[in-house]
Write a protein that holds these residues in place. Structure first.
Motif, PDB file in Angstrom:
ATOM      1  N   ARG A  27      42.326  51.824  39.122  1.00 57.01           N
ATOM      2  CA  ARG A  27      41.987  51.032  37.478  1.00 57.01           C
ATOM      3  C   ARG A  27      41.074  50.203  37.927  1.00 57.01           C
ATOM      4  O   ARG A  27      41.693  49.401  38.786  1.00 57.01           O
ATOM      5  N   THR A  28      40.760  49.621  37.169  1.00 53.51           N
ATOM      6  CA  THR A  28      39.610  48.282  37.728  1.00 53.51           C
ATOM      7  C   THR A  28      40.697  47.122  37.246  1.00 53.51           C
ATOM      8  O   THR A  28      40.953  46.525  36.148  1.00 53.51           O
ATOM      9  N   PHE A  29      41.404  46.547  38.699  1.00 55.12           N
ATOM     10  CA  PHE A  29      42.481  46.093  38.741  1.00 55.12           C
ATOM     11  C   PHE A  29      42.523  44.642  37.352  1.00 55.12           C
ATOM     12  O   PHE A  29      43.125  44.217  36.864  1.00 55.12           O
ATOM     13  N   SER A  30      40.847  44.175  37.973  1.00 52.38           N
ATOM     14  CA  SER A  30      40.445  42.889  37.312  1.00 52.38           C
ATOM     15  C   SER A  30      40.582  42.886  35.933  1.00 52.38           C
ATOM     16  O   SER A  30      40.370  40.889  35.688  1.00 52.38           O
ATOM     17  N   MET A  31      39.947  43.764  34.951  1.00 51.13           N
ATOM     18  CA  MET A  31      40.342  43.863  33.549  1.00 51.13           C
ATOM     19  C   MET A  31      41.838  43.518  33.183  1.00 51.13           C
ATOM     20  O   MET A  31      41.421  43.310  32.475  1.00 51.13           O
ATOM     21  N   TYR A  32      42.449  43.768  33.672  1.00 52.80           N
ATOM     22  CA  TYR A  32      43.826  44.034  33.115  1.00 52.80           C
ATOM     23  C   TYR A  32      44.701  42.451  33.515  1.00 52.80           C
ATOM     24  O   TYR A  32      44.777  42.559  34.602  1.00 52.80           O
ATOM     25  N   ALA A  33      45.740  42.391  32.657  1.00 48.00           N
ATOM     26  CA  ALA A  33      46.850  41.547  32.881  1.00 48.00           C
ATOM     27  C   ALA A  33      48.354  42.448  33.477  1.00 48.00           C
ATOM     28  O   ALA A  33      47.500  43.463  33.272  1.00 48.00           O
ATOM     29  N   MET A  34      48.754  41.133  34.167  1.00 51.15           N
ATOM     30  CA  MET A  34      49.927  41.785  34.742  1.00 51.15           C
ATOM     31  C   MET A  34      50.974  41.466  34.621  1.00 51.15           C
ATOM     32  O   MET A  34      51.280  39.977  34.808  1.00 51.15           O
ATOM     33  N   GLY A  35      52.059  42.000  34.978  1.00 48.32           N
ATOM     34  CA  GLY A  35      53.673  41.385  34.969  1.00 48.32           C
ATOM     35  C   GLY A  35      54.453  41.631  35.840  1.00 48.32           C
ATOM     36  O   GLY A  35      54.212  42.667  36.284  1.00 48.32           O
ATOM     37  N   TRP A  36      55.648  40.941  35.641  1.00 44.91           N
ATOM     38  CA  TRP A  36      56.711  41.613  36.676  1.00 44.91           C
ATOM     39  C   TRP A  36      57.630  40.834  35.586  1.00 44.91           C
ATOM     40  O   TRP A  36      57.813  40.222  34.590  1.00 44.91           O
ATOM     41  N   PHE A  37      58.970  42.670  35.742  1.00 44.23           N
ATOM     42  CA  PHE A  37      60.062  42.562  35.230  1.00 44.23           C
ATOM     43  C   PHE A  37      61.340  42.892  35.655  1.00 44.23           C
ATOM     44  O   PHE A  37      61.033  43.024  37.182  1.00 44.23           O
ATOM     45  N   ARG A  38      61.988  42.385  35.563  1.00 46.09           N
ATOM     46  CA  ARG A  38      64.001  42.797  36.309  1.00 46.09           C
ATOM     47  C   ARG A  38      65.069  43.426  35.224  1.00 46.09           C
ATOM     48  O   ARG A  38      64.329  43.298  34.444  1.00 46.09           O
ATOM     49  N   GLN A  39      65.356  44.182  35.864  1.00 42.32           N
ATOM     50  CA  GLN A  39      66.748  44.810  35.482  1.00 42.32           C
ATOM     51  C   GLN A  39      67.655  45.033  36.764  1.00 42.32           C
ATOM     52  O   GLN A  39      68.035  45.383  37.930  1.00 42.32           O
ATOM     53  N   ALA A  40      68.416  44.352  35.988  1.00 38.41           N
ATOM     54  CA  ALA A  40      69.861  43.628  36.355  1.00 38.41           C
ATOM     55  C   ALA A  40      70.473  44.987  36.080  1.00 38.41           C
ATOM     56  O   ALA A  40      70.495  46.123  35.080  1.00 38.41           O
ATOM     57  N   PRO A  41      71.711  45.457  37.042  1.00 36.27           N
ATOM     58  CA  PRO A  41      73.038  46.653  36.711  1.00 36.27           C
ATOM     59  C   PRO A  41      74.057  46.233  35.483  1.00 36.27           C
ATOM     60  O   PRO A  41      74.235  45.554  35.109  1.00 36.27           O
ATOM     61  N   GLY A  42      73.329  47.653  35.032  1.00 35.98           N
ATOM     62  CA  GLY A  42      74.339  47.700  33.418  1.00 35.98           C
ATOM     63  C   GLY A  42      73.779  46.891  32.810  1.00 35.98           C
ATOM     64  O   GLY A  42      73.542  46.480  31.200  1.00 35.98           O
ATOM     65  N   LYS A  43      72.397  45.712  32.666  1.00 40.11           N
ATOM     66  CA  LYS A  43      71.192  45.000  31.877  1.00 40.11           C
ATOM     67  C   LYS A  43      70.072  45.907  31.691  1.00 40.11           C
ATOM     68  O   LYS A  43      69.601  46.409  32.656  1.00 40.11           O
ATOM     69  N   GLU A  44      69.368  45.903  30.036  1.00 39.29           N
ATOM     70  CA  GLU A  44      68.592  45.823  30.251  1.00 39.29           C
ATOM     71  C   GLU A  44      66.982  45.119  31.080  1.00 39.29           C
ATOM     72  O   GLU A  44      67.424  44.080  31.200  1.00 39.29           O
ATOM     73  N   ARG A  45      65.910  46.204  30.338  1.00 36.01           N
ATOM     74  CA  ARG A  45      65.144  45.142  31.378  1.00 36.01           C
ATOM     75  C   ARG A  45      64.132  44.427  30.874  1.00 36.01           C
ATOM     76  O   ARG A  45      63.931  44.313  29.742  1.00 36.01           O
ATOM     77  N   GLU A  46      64.496  43.874  31.423  1.00 35.10           N
ATOM     78  CA  GLU A  46      63.265  41.840  30.428  1.00 35.10           C
ATOM     79  C   GLU A  46      62.417  41.067  31.974  1.00 35.10           C
ATOM     80  O   GLU A  46      61.823  41.404  32.673  1.00 35.10           O
ATOM     81  N   PHE A  47      61.904  40.692  31.109  1.00 34.09           N
ATOM     82  CA  PHE A  47      60.145  40.620  30.856  1.00 34.09           C
ATOM     83  C   PHE A  47      60.454  38.770  32.504  1.00 34.09           C
ATOM     84  O   PHE A  47      61.810  37.943  32.082  1.00 34.09           O
ATOM     85  N   VAL A  48      60.241  38.925  32.976  1.00 38.47           N
ATOM     86  CA  VAL A  48      60.054  37.524  34.047  1.00 38.47           C
ATOM     87  C   VAL A  48      58.389  37.021  34.849  1.00 38.47           C
ATOM     88  O   VAL A  48      58.591  35.790  34.478  1.00 38.47           O
ATOM     89  N   ALA A  49      57.779  37.211  34.497  1.00 40.55           N
ATOM     90  CA  ALA A  49      56.381  36.617  34.608  1.00 40.55           C
ATOM     91  C   ALA A  49      55.074  37.632  34.256  1.00 40.55           C
ATOM     92  O   ALA A  49      55.625  38.361  34.429  1.00 40.55           O
ATOM     93  N   ALA A  50      54.414  36.496  33.711  1.00 37.45           N
ATOM     94  CA  ALA A  50      53.183  37.423  33.650  1.00 37.45           C
ATOM     95  C   ALA A  50      51.783  36.450  33.406  1.00 37.45           C
ATOM     96  O   ALA A  50      51.851  35.254  33.739  1.00 37.45           O
ATOM     97  N   VAL A  51      50.237  37.130  34.302  1.00 34.90           N
ATOM     98  CA  VAL A  51      49.600  36.822  34.215  1.00 34.90           C
ATOM     99  C   VAL A  51      48.001  37.353  34.040  1.00 34.90           C
ATOM    100  O   VAL A  51      48.082  38.938  33.509  1.00 34.90           O
ATOM    101  N   SER A  52      47.397  36.208  33.258  1.00 37.05           N
ATOM    102  CA  SER A  52      46.228  37.255  32.464  1.00 37.05           C
ATOM    103  C   SER A  52      45.221  37.350  33.528  1.00 37.05           C
ATOM    104  O   SER A  52      45.262  37.292  35.126  1.00 37.05           O
ATOM    105  N   TRP A  53      44.056  38.311  33.271  1.00 41.20           N
ATOM    106  CA  TRP A  53      43.293  38.819  34.019  1.00 41.20           C
ATOM    107  C   TRP A  53      42.396  37.975  34.856  1.00 41.20           C
ATOM    108  O   TRP A  53      42.457  38.550  36.438  1.00 41.20           O
ATOM    109  N   SER A  54      41.861  36.689  34.540  1.00 43.49           N
ATOM    110  CA  SER A  54      41.662  36.338  36.098  1.00 43.49           C
ATOM    111  C   SER A  54      42.839  35.231  36.620  1.00 43.49           C
ATOM    112  O   SER A  54      42.046  34.586  37.348  1.00 43.49           O
TER     113      SER A  54
END
Length: 124
Positions: A27-54
């Motif tokens: 994908r044209t990487f530089s056009m899209y935002a990116m994010g990090w999520f995490r999931q601990a055992p027995g828990k829902e996947r949760e948002f950690v951090a995100a960054v805009s395209w730039s």
């Protein structure tokens, strides 16, 4: 075919640091935002951090503010998550994801491709 490959996970003592990397292709990487999520055992996947395209706009979950830093290198098609002052409650599988949008979002529904995950374990 979009591919995201995380690396840099591992075992660290409380108070230590790790840096996760996520290499993107297909994908044209530089056009899209990116994010990090995490999931601990027995828990829902949760948002950690995100960054805009730039890289100019970043969002964090309150529990990691001041300890984690998300950044990106569009020339290398890579996003990073620098994690400092790690705590046992940070233990989880960490996933990077690419957004459908240029701006960052905390909502999982805003992301359409995900990596396989990297295990981060913080011992007390």
């Amino acid at each position: 075919q979009v591919q995201l490959v995380e690396s840099g996970g591992g075992l660290v003592q409380a108070g230590g640091s790790l840096r996760l990397s996520c290499a993107a292709s297909g994908r044209t990487f530089s056009m899209y935002a990116m994010g990090w999520f995490r999931q601990a055992p027995g828990k829902e996947r949760e948002f950690v951090a995100a960054v805009s395209w730039s890289g100019g706009i970043t969002y964090y979950v309150d529990s990691v503010k001041g300890r984690f830093t998300i950044s990106r290198d569009n020339a290398k098609n890579t996003v990073y998550l620098q994690m400092n002052s790690l705590k046992p409650e940070d233990t989880a599988v960490y996933y990077c994801a690419t957004s459908r949008l240029a701006g960052p979002t905390r909502d999982r529904r805003g992301y359409d491709y995900w990596g396989q995950g990297a295990q981060v374990t913080v011992s007390s």
